[in-house]
Design a protein around this motif. Structure first.
Motif, PDB file in Angstrom:
ATOM      1  N   ALA A  33       0.875  -1.178   0.007  1.00  0.00           N
ATOM      2  CA  ALA A  33      -0.130  -0.113  -0.032  1.00  0.00           C
ATOM      3  C   ALA A  33       0.796   1.240   0.119  1.00  0.00           C
ATOM      4  N   ARG A  34       2.116   1.103   0.384  1.00  0.00           N
ATOM      5  CA  ARG A  34       3.209   2.359   0.418  1.00  0.00           C
ATOM      6  C   ARG A  34       4.261   1.853  -0.524  1.00  0.00           C
ATOM      7  N   GLU A  35       3.704   2.069  -1.695  1.00  0.00           N
ATOM      8  CA  GLU A  35       4.802   1.633  -2.837  1.00  0.00           C
ATOM      9  C   GLU A  35       5.832   2.776  -2.931  1.00  0.00           C
ATOM     10  N   GLN A  36       5.513   3.997  -2.627  1.00  0.00           N
ATOM     11  CA  GLN A  36       6.337   4.955  -2.822  1.00  0.00           C
ATOM     12  C   GLN A  36       7.349   5.308  -1.894  1.00  0.00           C
ATOM     13  N   HIS A  37       7.337   4.082  -0.706  1.00  0.00           N
ATOM     14  CA  HIS A  37       8.049   3.983   0.445  1.00  0.00           C
ATOM     15  C   HIS A  37       8.978   2.688   0.232  1.00  0.00           C
ATOM     16  N   SER A  38       9.660   2.476  -0.894  1.00  0.00           N
ATOM     17  CA  SER A  38      10.548   1.303  -1.312  1.00  0.00           C
ATOM     18  C   SER A  38      11.434   1.366  -0.348  1.00  0.00           C
ATOM     19  N   ILE A  39      12.255   0.167  -0.243  1.00  0.00           N
ATOM     20  CA  ILE A  39      13.421   0.123   0.497  1.00  0.00           C
ATOM     21  C   ILE A  39      14.623   0.673  -0.065  1.00  0.00           C
ATOM     22  N   SER A  40      15.606   1.233   0.194  1.00  0.00           N
ATOM     23  CA  SER A  40      16.701   1.679  -0.492  1.00  0.00           C
ATOM     24  C   SER A  40      17.592   0.524  -0.720  1.00  0.00           C
ATOM     25  N   ALA A  41      18.480   0.815  -1.605  1.00  0.00           N
ATOM     26  CA  ALA A  41      19.566  -0.178  -2.129  1.00  0.00           C
ATOM     27  C   ALA A  41      20.274  -0.466  -0.999  1.00  0.00           C
ATOM     28  N   VAL A  42      20.782   0.429   0.035  1.00  0.00           N
ATOM     29  CA  VAL A  42      21.955   0.240   1.158  1.00  0.00           C
ATOM     30  C   VAL A  42      21.072  -0.494   2.281  1.00  0.00           C
ATOM     31  N   ARG A  43      19.641  -0.357   2.322  1.00  0.00           N
ATOM     32  CA  ARG A  43      18.968  -1.139   3.260  1.00  0.00           C
ATOM     33  C   ARG A  43      18.823  -2.520   2.693  1.00  0.00           C
ATOM     34  N   LEU A  44      18.482  -2.630   1.391  1.00  0.00           N
ATOM     35  CA  LEU A  44      18.059  -4.088   0.813  1.00  0.00           C
ATOM     36  C   LEU A  44      19.517  -4.646   1.022  1.00  0.00           C
ATOM     37  N   ALA A  45      20.564  -4.203   0.784  1.00  0.00           N
ATOM     38  CA  ALA A  45      21.749  -4.884   0.866  1.00  0.00           C
ATOM     39  C   ALA A  45      22.019  -5.363   2.277  1.00  0.00           C
ATOM     40  N   ALA A  46      21.630  -4.572   3.257  1.00  0.00           N
ATOM     41  CA  ALA A  46      21.726  -4.909   4.720  1.00  0.00           C
ATOM     42  C   ALA A  46      20.697  -6.069   5.170  1.00  0.00           C
ATOM     43  N   LEU A  47      19.564  -5.882   4.616  1.00  0.00           N
ATOM     44  CA  LEU A  47      18.647  -6.999   4.696  1.00  0.00           C
ATOM     45  C   LEU A  47      19.167  -8.363   4.213  1.00  0.00           C
ATOM     46  N   VAL A  48      19.765  -8.347   3.152  1.00  0.00           N
ATOM     47  CA  VAL A  48      20.147  -9.598   2.255  1.00  0.00           C
ATOM     48  C   VAL A  48      21.463 -10.042   3.142  1.00  0.00           C
ATOM     49  N   ALA A  49      22.104  -9.060   3.536  1.00  0.00           N
ATOM     50  CA  ALA A  49      23.352  -9.546   4.613  1.00  0.00           C
ATOM     51  C   ALA A  49      22.925 -10.141   5.750  1.00  0.00           C
ATOM     52  N   ILE A  50      21.892  -9.498   6.285  1.00  0.00           N
ATOM     53  CA  ILE A  50      21.513  -9.959   8.006  1.00  0.00           C
ATOM     54  C   ILE A  50      20.654 -11.352   7.735  1.00  0.00           C
ATOM     55  N   THR A  51      20.049 -11.437   6.769  1.00  0.00           N
ATOM     56  CA  THR A  51      19.054 -12.814   6.605  1.00  0.00           C
ATOM     57  C   THR A  51      19.715 -13.705   5.873  1.00  0.00           C
ATOM     58  N   GLY A  52      20.771 -13.376   4.985  1.00  0.00           N
ATOM     59  CA  GLY A  52      21.513 -14.497   4.216  1.00  0.00           C
ATOM     60  C   GLY A  52      20.627 -14.750   2.809  1.00  0.00           C
ATOM     61  N   ASP A  53      19.490 -14.081   2.695  1.00  0.00           N
ATOM     62  CA  ASP A  53      18.586 -14.297   1.632  1.00  0.00           C
ATOM     63  C   ASP A  53      18.716 -13.347   0.505  1.00  0.00           C
ATOM     64  N   ALA A  54      19.146 -13.740  -0.536  1.00  0.00           N
ATOM     65  CA  ALA A  54      19.186 -13.024  -1.684  1.00  0.00           C
ATOM     66  C   ALA A  54      18.139 -12.818  -2.466  1.00  0.00           C
ATOM     67  N   ARG A  55      16.996 -13.474  -2.195  1.00  0.00           N
ATOM     68  CA  ARG A  55      15.846 -13.588  -3.194  1.00  0.00           C
ATOM     69  C   ARG A  55      15.372 -12.170  -3.458  1.00  0.00           C
ATOM     70  N   ALA A  56      15.139 -11.250  -2.339  1.00  0.00           N
ATOM     71  CA  ALA A  56      14.645 -10.236  -2.669  1.00  0.00           C
ATOM     72  C   ALA A  56      15.535  -9.322  -3.590  1.00  0.00           C
ATOM     73  N   LEU A  57      16.727  -9.326  -3.632  1.00  0.00           N
ATOM     74  CA  LEU A  57      17.621  -8.662  -4.421  1.00  0.00           C
ATOM     75  C   LEU A  57      17.402  -9.347  -5.998  1.00  0.00           C
ATOM     76  N   ASN A  58      17.182 -10.644  -6.083  1.00  0.00           N
ATOM     77  CA  ASN A  58      17.047 -11.167  -7.368  1.00  0.00           C
ATOM     78  C   ASN A  58      15.653 -10.679  -7.813  1.00  0.00           C
ATOM     79  N   VAL A  59      14.682 -10.274  -7.073  1.00  0.00           N
ATOM     80  CA  VAL A  59      13.288  -9.813  -7.730  1.00  0.00           C
ATOM     81  C   VAL A  59      13.615  -8.696  -8.077  1.00  0.00           C
ATOM     82  N   LEU A  60      14.390  -7.795  -7.540  1.00  0.00           N
ATOM     83  CA  LEU A  60      14.706  -6.364  -8.136  1.00  0.00           C
ATOM     84  C   LEU A  60      15.546  -6.433  -9.286  1.00  0.00           C
ATOM     85  N   LEU A  61      16.359  -7.390  -9.529  1.00  0.00           N
ATOM     86  CA  LEU A  61      17.065  -7.488 -10.696  1.00  0.00           C
ATOM     87  C   LEU A  61      16.506  -8.231 -11.932  1.00  0.00           C
TER      88      LEU A  61
END
Length: 153
Positions: free
Chosen positions: A82-110
């Motif tokens: 519902a808040r599409e204009q409030h997308s996660i930044s690249a730096v925070r997405l990279a941190a999320l991937v590093a913390i969770t060890g799950d790169a699937r969200a990054l692959n959705v973006l790419l």
């Protein structure tokens, strides 16, 4: 001619074998949305839900990693379609991937760019394959140039 009998007692070791995926991806249906922002929001939500950590724990680790304040409410916003204009930044997405060890969200973006995030351990293999392709291309070019040279004599 008589057909040889098939051995029905020996199990096929590779019948149910599924190789481990090199590139981790979400099921396409799980992140289906009208826009890339919507797909990313769904991917962020799934990443956090499947991480085994609470959003508060993820927020605390992201704050520590990025040295910028990240709250649970911000993560909730990133995970909300519902808040599409409030997308996660690249730096925070990279941190999320590093913390969770799950790169699937990054692959959705790419995905729309035709790219994937591949684990670093495969980088040397990719370089090897690129070198093989370059060598094959050079050999084809050499043959074509030789043929052109012979044709002009």
């Amino acid at each position: 001619m008589k057909r040889p009998r098939r051995d029905t007692f020996t199990q096929d070791l590779f019948r149910d074998y599924q190789p481990e995926p090199v590139v981790e991806r979400f099921d396409a249906q799980a992140v289906q949305a009208w826009s890339i922002s919507g797909r990313l929001s769904k991917a962020v939500a799934l990443t956090m839900d499947e991480s085994g950590m609470s959003r508060s724990e993820i927020a605390a680790e992201m704050t520590e990693m990025t040295k910028a304040s990240v709250s649970k409410a911000m993560l909730d916003g990133y995970a909300s379609q519902a808040r599409e204009q409030h997308s996660i930044s690249a730096v925070r997405l990279a941190a999320l991937v590093a913390i969770t060890g799950d790169a699937r969200a990054l692959n959705v973006l790419l995905a729309d760019a035709g790219l994937v995030a591949v684990p670093q351990k495969y980088e040397a293999l990719l370089r090897r394959e690129m070198a093989r392709e370059a060598r094959e291309r050079a050999a084809r070019d050499e043959q074509a140039f030789d043929a052109e040279w012979r044709a002009r004599r």
